[in-house]
Enzyme design. Structure first.
Site, PDB file in Angstrom:
ATOM      1  N   TYR A  44      42.902 -17.150  30.981  1.00  0.00           N
ATOM      2  CA  TYR A  44      41.702 -16.781  31.749  1.00  0.00           C
ATOM      3  C   TYR A  44      40.571 -17.773  31.471  1.00  0.00           C
ATOM      4  O   TYR A  44      40.140 -17.962  30.323  1.00  0.00           O
ATOM      5  CB  TYR A  44      41.243 -15.346  31.423  1.00  0.00           C
ATOM      6  CG  TYR A  44      42.205 -14.276  31.922  1.00  0.00           C
ATOM      7  CD1 TYR A  44      43.200 -14.550  32.847  1.00  0.00           C
ATOM      8  CD2 TYR A  44      42.100 -12.963  31.464  1.00  0.00           C
ATOM      9  CE1 TYR A  44      44.072 -13.578  33.302  1.00  0.00           C
ATOM     10  CE2 TYR A  44      42.971 -11.970  31.919  1.00  0.00           C
ATOM     11  CZ  TYR A  44      43.958 -12.289  32.829  1.00  0.00           C
ATOM     12  OH  TYR A  44      44.822 -11.318  33.271  1.00  0.00           O
ATOM     13  N   SER A 207      43.986  -5.315  38.991  1.00  0.00           N
ATOM     14  CA  SER A 207      43.374  -5.543  40.314  1.00  0.00           C
ATOM     15  C   SER A 207      43.378  -4.276  41.170  1.00  0.00           C
ATOM     16  O   SER A 207      43.863  -4.288  42.310  1.00  0.00           O
ATOM     17  CB  SER A 207      44.083  -6.688  41.049  1.00  0.00           C
ATOM     18  OG  SER A 207      43.774  -7.924  40.443  1.00  0.00           O
ATOM     19  N   PRO A 208      42.812  -3.188  40.656  1.00  0.00           N
ATOM     20  CA  PRO A 208      42.903  -1.905  41.368  1.00  0.00           C
ATOM     21  C   PRO A 208      42.167  -1.865  42.703  1.00  0.00           C
ATOM     22  O   PRO A 208      42.470  -1.020  43.535  1.00  0.00           O
ATOM     23  CB  PRO A 208      42.266  -0.915  40.380  1.00  0.00           C
ATOM     24  CG  PRO A 208      41.358  -1.759  39.528  1.00  0.00           C
ATOM     25  CD  PRO A 208      42.081  -3.063  39.380  1.00  0.00           C
ATOM     26  N   LEU A 209      41.206  -2.770  42.894  1.00  0.00           N
ATOM     27  CA  LEU A 209      40.412  -2.730  44.130  1.00  0.00           C
ATOM     28  C   LEU A 209      40.776  -3.853  45.104  1.00  0.00           C
ATOM     29  O   LEU A 209      40.119  -4.013  46.129  1.00  0.00           O
ATOM     30  CB  LEU A 209      38.911  -2.810  43.782  1.00  0.00           C
ATOM     31  CG  LEU A 209      38.402  -1.722  42.832  1.00  0.00           C
ATOM     32  CD1 LEU A 209      36.929  -1.958  42.466  1.00  0.00           C
ATOM     33  CD2 LEU A 209      38.572  -0.336  43.438  1.00  0.00           C
ATOM     34  N   GLY A 212      46.641  -7.227  48.722  1.00  0.00           N
ATOM     35  CA  GLY A 212      47.431  -8.451  48.666  1.00  0.00           C
ATOM     36  C   GLY A 212      47.339  -9.077  47.285  1.00  0.00           C
ATOM     37  O   GLY A 212      46.970  -8.414  46.312  1.00  0.00           O
ATOM     38  N   VAL A 217      38.650  -7.646  48.132  1.00  0.00           N
ATOM     39  CA  VAL A 217      38.406  -6.254  47.748  1.00  0.00           C
ATOM     40  C   VAL A 217      38.475  -5.402  49.028  1.00  0.00           C
ATOM     41  O   VAL A 217      37.854  -5.754  50.025  1.00  0.00           O
ATOM     42  CB  VAL A 217      37.006  -6.144  47.104  1.00  0.00           C
ATOM     43  CG1 VAL A 217      36.646  -4.712  46.761  1.00  0.00           C
ATOM     44  CG2 VAL A 217      36.949  -7.017  45.855  1.00  0.00           C
ATOM     45  N   PHE A 218      39.209  -4.309  48.994  1.00  0.00           N
ATOM     46  CA  PHE A 218      39.329  -3.498  50.214  1.00  0.00           C
ATOM     47  C   PHE A 218      38.065  -2.686  50.505  1.00  0.00           C
ATOM     48  O   PHE A 218      37.841  -2.251  51.630  1.00  0.00           O
ATOM     49  CB  PHE A 218      40.563  -2.591  50.162  1.00  0.00           C
ATOM     50  CG  PHE A 218      40.577  -1.608  49.028  1.00  0.00           C
ATOM     51  CD1 PHE A 218      39.778  -0.472  49.047  1.00  0.00           C
ATOM     52  CD2 PHE A 218      41.382  -1.827  47.915  1.00  0.00           C
ATOM     53  CE1 PHE A 218      39.771   0.423  47.990  1.00  0.00           C
ATOM     54  CE2 PHE A 218      41.393  -0.934  46.853  1.00  0.00           C
ATOM     55  CZ  PHE A 218      40.585   0.198  46.898  1.00  0.00           C
TER      56      PHE A 218
HETATM   57  N1  LIG Z   1      48.697  -9.115  34.413  1.00  0.00           N
HETATM   58  C1  LIG Z   1      48.361  -9.831  35.461  1.00  0.00           C
HETATM   59  O1  LIG Z   1      49.171 -10.590  36.029  1.00  0.00           O
HETATM   60  C2  LIG Z   1      46.963  -9.745  35.965  1.00  0.00           C
HETATM   61  C3  LIG Z   1      46.603 -10.360  37.167  1.00  0.00           C
HETATM   62  C4  LIG Z   1      45.296 -10.245  37.600  1.00  0.00           C
HETATM   63  C5  LIG Z   1      44.369  -9.529  36.863  1.00  0.00           C
HETATM   64  N2  LIG Z   1      44.728  -8.966  35.678  1.00  0.00           N
HETATM   65  C6  LIG Z   1      43.752  -8.200  34.868  1.00  0.00           C
HETATM   66  O2  LIG Z   1      43.180  -7.217  35.704  1.00  0.00           O
HETATM   67  C7  LIG Z   1      41.772  -7.306  35.638  1.00  0.00           C
HETATM   68  C8  LIG Z   1      41.176  -6.828  36.912  1.00  0.00           C
HETATM   69  O3  LIG Z   1      41.532  -7.687  38.002  1.00  0.00           O
HETATM   70  P1  LIG Z   1      40.523  -7.920  39.189  1.00  0.00           P
HETATM   71  O4  LIG Z   1      39.274  -8.509  38.675  1.00  0.00           O
HETATM   72  O5  LIG Z   1      41.255  -8.619  40.271  1.00  0.00           O
HETATM   73  O6  LIG Z   1      40.274  -6.372  39.568  1.00  0.00           O
HETATM   74  P2  LIG Z   1      39.325  -5.556  40.535  1.00  0.00           P
HETATM   75  O7  LIG Z   1      38.598  -4.591  39.678  1.00  0.00           O
HETATM   76  O8  LIG Z   1      40.218  -5.030  41.608  1.00  0.00           O
HETATM   77  O9  LIG Z   1      38.322  -6.585  41.191  1.00  0.00           O
HETATM   78  C9  LIG Z   1      37.135  -6.985  40.572  1.00  0.00           C
HETATM   79  C10 LIG Z   1      36.411  -7.894  41.527  1.00  0.00           C
HETATM   80  O10 LIG Z   1      35.977  -7.100  42.632  1.00  0.00           O
HETATM   81  C11 LIG Z   1      34.591  -7.292  42.818  1.00  0.00           C
HETATM   82  N3  LIG Z   1      33.970  -6.086  43.400  1.00  0.00           N
HETATM   83  C12 LIG Z   1      33.409  -6.023  44.637  1.00  0.00           C
HETATM   84  N4  LIG Z   1      32.935  -4.800  44.872  1.00  0.00           N
HETATM   85  C13 LIG Z   1      33.170  -4.061  43.766  1.00  0.00           C
HETATM   86  C14 LIG Z   1      32.868  -2.718  43.407  1.00  0.00           C
HETATM   87  N5  LIG Z   1      32.242  -1.889  44.222  1.00  0.00           N
HETATM   88  N6  LIG Z   1      33.258  -2.287  42.209  1.00  0.00           N
HETATM   89  C15 LIG Z   1      33.907  -3.117  41.366  1.00  0.00           C
HETATM   90  N7  LIG Z   1      34.194  -4.411  41.632  1.00  0.00           N
HETATM   91  C16 LIG Z   1      33.837  -4.883  42.837  1.00  0.00           C
HETATM   92  C17 LIG Z   1      34.069  -7.635  41.455  1.00  0.00           C
HETATM   93  O11 LIG Z   1      32.827  -8.332  41.593  1.00  0.00           O
HETATM   94  P3  LIG Z   1      31.647  -8.145  40.488  1.00  0.00           P
HETATM   95  O12 LIG Z   1      32.119  -8.831  39.270  1.00  0.00           O
HETATM   96  O13 LIG Z   1      30.502  -8.820  41.136  1.00  0.00           O
HETATM   97  O14 LIG Z   1      31.456  -6.677  40.302  1.00  0.00           O
HETATM   98  C18 LIG Z   1      35.172  -8.521  40.918  1.00  0.00           C
HETATM   99  O15 LIG Z   1      35.064  -9.843  41.452  1.00  0.00           O
HETATM  100  C19 LIG Z   1      41.492  -8.778  35.296  1.00  0.00           C
HETATM  101  O16 LIG Z   1      40.227  -8.962  34.698  1.00  0.00           O
HETATM  102  C20 LIG Z   1      42.608  -9.050  34.324  1.00  0.00           C
HETATM  103  O17 LIG Z   1      42.221  -8.567  33.053  1.00  0.00           O
HETATM  104  C21 LIG Z   1      46.012  -9.048  35.239  1.00  0.00           C
END
Ligand SMILES: NC(=O)c1ccc[n+]([C@@H]2O[C@H](COP(=O)([O-])OP(=O)(O)OC[C@H]3O[C@@H](n4cnc5c(N)ncnc54)[C@H](OP(=O)(O)O)[C@@H]3O)[C@@H](O)[C@H]2O)c1
Length: 297
Positions: A44, A207-209, A212, A217-218
């Site tokens: 990361y 990546s709950p939000l 694809g 973000v949905f």
């Molecule tokens: N094991 C794997 O292969 C793998 C792959 C990917 C990720 N991960 C892990 O999963 C974690 C989460 O992934 P992700 O960041 O893609 O997850 P996410 O929680 O689905 O997405 C977060 C992103 O959405 C944005 N966002 C827009 N509106 C939002 C709202 N209302 N509430 C919250 N967020 C909003 C956030 O922006 P803001 O920051 O501006 O809020 C941030 O850029 C990563 O940090 C990593 O630790 C693991």
């Protein structure tokens, strides 16, 4: 799950651009909201995310023993590498960047088809004996990967991190569409959800939000208008944001998953952590599943 581990995990994949004060606020807010589990990976921000987090730890004596730190290894530029040498080197580098003597959890990030499970076992045993890693797990692994590893590992694999959320439902679709010829009936993960439940492996939904593979973000996205309408309505009824309802949808599944949220915004951590207070009925759960575009047979 260990009682010390929060069900919401703060994912640290996107923190590289934060100022130290912003990251401190993010961590402090997380802790105030009961989120004490932090997810990292050696890759990361090319190591920058662990480095920044290490500075927070160094500036807060006493913080380390009150939080759970997870990191991952096994991804190198252009290849996957579960060799003993790489696992040991990667953990050493993560510990140095994080400024800590141990990580609570180490995950193998993505399956390495050239893996020799005996080598992984040697690496894990060395790390465990040295007190550098407490627990082990995997990420994006299916059933037979875990079986293969577990044949040689003396350590139980406790976690499997998989992408899952209302707009990414692969791990449940095949189970709902058994015996059908539609695309959703294709079992791409080998029944991983049921397997993890049977074996007591905690799924961590990443990546709950997103929809694809990092498409966006949905929330508020026009392709997910119906899903947004339903999340908003339930959110209004329960006094939380649509995002919190989406997280609650994952927590409601009886697999008792953890959710890895990736926001870098302290206010959003506060909003999302409200998910733990939301209770969704069976009717609401399936309504959200259908509103995301899924059909029940
Ligand atoms: N094991 C794997 O292969 C793998 C792959 C990917 C990720 N991960 C892990 O999963 C974690 C989460 O992934 P992700 O960041 O893609 O997850 P996410 O929680 O689905 O997405 C977060 C992103 O959405 C944005 N966002 C827009 N509106 C939002 C709202 N209302 N509430 C919250 N967020 C909003 C956030 O922006 P803001 O920051 O501006 O809020 C941030 O850029 C990563 O940090 C990593 O630790 C693991």
């Amino acid at each position: 799950m260990n009682p010390m581990e929060s069900r919401i995990i703060l994912g640290c994949m996107r923190i590289a651009a934060l100022e130290a004060t912003e990251l401190r606020q993010l961590v402090e807010t997380s802790l105030a909201e009961g989120v004490n589990f932090f997810d990292h990976a050696d890759v990361y921000g090319k190591g920058r995310c662990e480095e920044l987090f290490g500075e927070i730890l160094a500036g807060n004596p006493g913080l380390r023993e009150n939080i759970v730190i997870q990191t991952k290894c096994g991804i190198r530029p252009g290849l996957y590498d579960f060799s003993k040498e790489h696992i040991l080197r990667s953990v050493e580098q993560s510990l140095r960047r994080l400024k800590t003597d141990y990580v609570d959890v180490l995950l193998l990030h993505r399956p390495d088809t050239l893996m020799e499970p005996e080598e992984v076992a040697e690496a894990f045993t060395t790390l465990e004996a040295a007190g550098k890693v407490r627990w082990f797990g995997v990420s994006n692994h299916h059933v037979m990967h875990i079986e293969l590893l577990q044949k040689w590992l003396p350590q139980k694999l406790r976690f499997n991190q998989l992408q899952f959320g209302p707009a990414h439902t692969g791990i449940i679709d095949a189970g709902i569409n058994v015996n059908l010829y539609n695309d959703r009936a294709v079992d791409r993960d080998g029944g991983i959800l049921e397997y993890c439940r049977l074996k007591g492996i905690t799924i961590q939904a990443w990546s709950p939000l997103q929809f694809g593979f990092f498409k966006g973000v949905f929330l508020g996205h026009p392709d997910y208008a119906e899903l947004n309408r339903v999340l908003e309505r339930i959110g209004e009824e329960q006094g939380v944001t649509p995002a919190a309802v989406a997280i609650a949808w994952i927590l409601r599944h009886p697999a008792q998953m953890q959710v890895v949220v990736g926001t870098t915004n302290a206010c959003r951590v506060k909003e999302l952590s409200q998910a733990e207070q939301v209770s969704l009925t069976r009717e609401q759960w399936y309504e959200i599943y259908r509103a995301a575009g899924n059909k029940l047979p």
